[in-house]
Scaffold this active site. Structure first.
Site, short mmCIF file in Angstrom:
data_model
loop_
_atom_site.label_atom_id
_atom_site.label_comp_id
_atom_site.label_asym_id
_atom_site.label_seq_id
_atom_site.Cartn_x
_atom_site.Cartn_y
_atom_site.Cartn_z
N THR A 256 0.87 -1.18 0.00
CA THR A 256 0.00 0.00 0.00
C THR A 256 0.90 1.22 0.00
O THR A 256 1.63 1.46 0.98
CB THR A 256 -0.90 0.03 1.25
OG1 THR A 256 -1.72 -1.13 1.25
CG2 THR A 256 -1.79 1.27 1.24
N LYS B 122 -7.70 1.58 -2.94
CA LYS B 122 -7.35 1.18 -1.57
C LYS B 122 -7.51 2.35 -0.59
O LYS B 122 -8.11 2.20 0.48
CB LYS B 122 -5.92 0.66 -1.56
CG LYS B 122 -5.29 0.45 -0.21
CD LYS B 122 -5.72 -0.83 0.45
CE LYS B 122 -5.11 -0.94 1.85
NZ LYS B 122 -5.61 -2.07 2.59
N LYS C 292 -1.59 5.26 8.59
CA LYS C 292 -0.81 5.33 7.35
C LYS C 292 -1.74 5.52 6.14
O LYS C 292 -1.50 6.40 5.31
CB LYS C 292 0.00 4.03 7.17
CG LYS C 292 0.73 3.94 5.85
CD LYS C 292 1.26 2.54 5.55
CE LYS C 292 1.62 2.44 4.07
NZ LYS C 292 2.03 1.11 3.64
P1 NAD Z 1 5.89 -5.76 7.37
O1 NAD Z 1 6.67 -4.62 7.90
O2 NAD Z 1 5.49 -6.87 8.31
O3 NAD Z 1 6.68 -6.45 6.15
C1 NAD Z 1 7.44 -5.75 5.21
C2 NAD Z 1 8.65 -6.59 4.88
O4 NAD Z 1 9.40 -5.94 3.84
C3 NAD Z 1 9.60 -6.77 6.06
O5 NAD Z 1 9.84 -8.15 6.27
C4 NAD Z 1 10.85 -6.02 5.64
O6 NAD Z 1 12.05 -6.59 6.12
C5 NAD Z 1 10.76 -6.11 4.13
N1 NAD Z 1 11.55 -5.10 3.42
C6 NAD Z 1 11.58 -3.76 3.63
N2 NAD Z 1 12.42 -3.17 2.75
C7 NAD Z 1 12.94 -4.17 1.99
C8 NAD Z 1 13.87 -4.21 0.92
N3 NAD Z 1 14.45 -3.09 0.47
N4 NAD Z 1 14.15 -5.40 0.38
C9 NAD Z 1 13.58 -6.54 0.85
N5 NAD Z 1 12.68 -6.57 1.86
C10 NAD Z 1 12.38 -5.40 2.42
O7 NAD Z 1 4.60 -5.12 6.69
P2 NAD Z 1 3.22 -5.88 6.33
O8 NAD Z 1 2.27 -5.79 7.50
O9 NAD Z 1 3.52 -7.21 5.73
O10 NAD Z 1 2.62 -4.88 5.22
C11 NAD Z 1 3.15 -4.83 3.92
C12 NAD Z 1 2.29 -3.90 3.08
O11 NAD Z 1 0.95 -4.37 3.08
C13 NAD Z 1 2.25 -2.47 3.61
O12 NAD Z 1 2.31 -1.57 2.53
C14 NAD Z 1 0.92 -2.39 4.34
O13 NAD Z 1 0.38 -1.09 4.36
C15 NAD Z 1 0.08 -3.33 3.49
N6 NAD Z 1 -1.05 -3.94 4.20
C16 NAD Z 1 -0.87 -4.48 5.44
C17 NAD Z 1 -1.96 -5.04 6.10
C18 NAD Z 1 -1.79 -5.64 7.48
O14 NAD Z 1 -2.81 -5.93 8.14
N7 NAD Z 1 -0.56 -5.88 7.96
C19 NAD Z 1 -3.23 -5.07 5.49
C20 NAD Z 1 -3.36 -4.55 4.20
C21 NAD Z 1 -2.26 -3.98 3.57
#
Ligand code: NAD
Length: 297
Positions: free
Chosen positions: A96, A171, A246
């Site tokens: 997102t 979204k 966010k």
């Molecule tokens: P998270 O922080 O748990 O996971 C993100 C991952 O990306 C981490 O493991 C991090 O190490 C990795 N990362 C960051 N930079 C990187 C890079 N340069 N190279 C490789 N890996 C890298 O976040 P999440 O909860 O999994 O959310 C991910 C996305 O999904 C976000 O944009 C969030 O807004 C969206 N989202 C989350 C939810 C939720 O409930 N968690 C729901 C809908 C949407």
């Protein structure tokens, strides 16, 4: 079966990658956090040592990263995923992020001959684990047709929202409705408490009247009426207030650029901002009712 590179194996990306492996796809994965990487490898993925190695693995690359800055750093520039991906590869960003970054990265991919869609999700960690996410997809009809069967292995609905960036637009518009409606439902329950109206009675009536909405009937912010809602387990997330903040801030950034008046969206962002600043960002977003209850009119 497709060969798929997957970058970003956090709360969402980890279970999404596992569902692709379960559907028979061959994954090559990368994450900066070794534990996240090892968990995916244990589930059957190949281990990449750089984002470029994951991007070069096959016909498709999927990313699930925290924010726009991470998406830019993974995709753009020398050695980035756009350059590393095979000509004709399909790039799918499920993070997102802001609409402008999604469109800029999509344009950079197109200029390099790689198709790209933005495909943010709704459904949270539970949806990622159960392969029941909803994908909102922005990109060309051709790119959508290629992405759809891959995304279907991780979700229950895959919807084409229009051109590049429109998945992100959908979204943030959806989540602006959600943030505002959760505050509205919370205010109504707090007012009902002060007026001596029972929670269950308000639920029974409003859920069959014109106050009906998802925040009330699927995610009720008081314990009791909807047994599965986070209110029944101390507002353990679910979808955190920090994530809601966010998305509300992304909606306000987009509204500012597009010169759309969204006063309730702005107020919802301010209310969740106050909740987060009080150290409560890790609470489920429906826990906002507790802060509303603590205030005096
Ligand atoms: P998270 O922080 O748990 O996971 C993100 C991952 O990306 C981490 O493991 C991090 O190490 C990795 N990362 C960051 N930079 C990187 C890079 N340069 N190279 C490789 N890996 C890298 O976040 P999440 O909860 O999994 O959310 C991910 C996305 O999904 C976000 O944009 C969030 O807004 C969206 N989202 C989350 C939810 C939720 O409930 N968690 C729901 C809908 C949407």
């Amino acid at each position: 079966m497709a060969k798929i590179g997957f970058i970003g194996l956090g709360h969402m990306g980890g279970p999404m990658a596992r569902n692709l492996i379960g559907a028979g796809h061959a994954l090559m994965v990368f994450d900066l956090v070794p534990a996240a990487l090892e968990a995916a490898v244990a589930a059957g993925a190949g281990k990449a040592s750089t984002p470029a190695e994951a991007a070069a693995h096959g016909d498709i690359l999927i990313t699930m990263l925290p924010a726009g800055s991470h998406v830019r750093s993974v995709y753009l520039g020398r050695g980035g995923a756009i350059e590393a991906a095979a000509p004709g590869a399909l790039l799918i960003d499920c993070s997102t992020i802001d609409v402008q970054t999604a469109r800029e990265v999509g344009d950079a991919a197109a200029a390099a001959g790689r198709a790209m869609v933005d495909a943010p999700v709704s459904g949270g960690v539970a949806g990622a684990e159960a392969a029941s996410l909803t994908f909102m997809v922005g990109g060309s009809a051709e790119a959508f047709a290629r992405a759809e069967p891959i995304l279907a292995a991780m979700g229950k609905a895959v919807i084409h929202a229009g051109g590049s960036g429109n998945g992100q637009a959908a979204k943030i518009c959806n989540n602006m409705i959600l943030g505002i409606s959760m505050i509205a439902v919370s205010e109504a329950f707090v007012l009902a408490e002060k007026l001596g109206l029972d929670h269950q009675k308000l639920f029974d009536i409003a859920s069959k009247a014109s106050g009906q909405c998802w925040s009330l009937t699927s995610y009720c912010p008081v314990p009791g009426p909807v047994p599965g809602s986070p209110a029944n387990r101390g507002y353990k997330p679910g979808f955190t207030a920090a994530m809601m903040l966010k998305d509300l801030r992304l909606s306000q950034e987009a509204a500012g650029k597009a010169r759309a008046a969204t006063p309730l969206g702005a107020e919802a962002a301010a209310i969740y901002g106050e909740f987060d600043a009080a150290g409560r960002g890790g609470t489920d977003f429906s826990g906002i009712i507790e802060m509303i209850r603590e205030k005096r009119g």
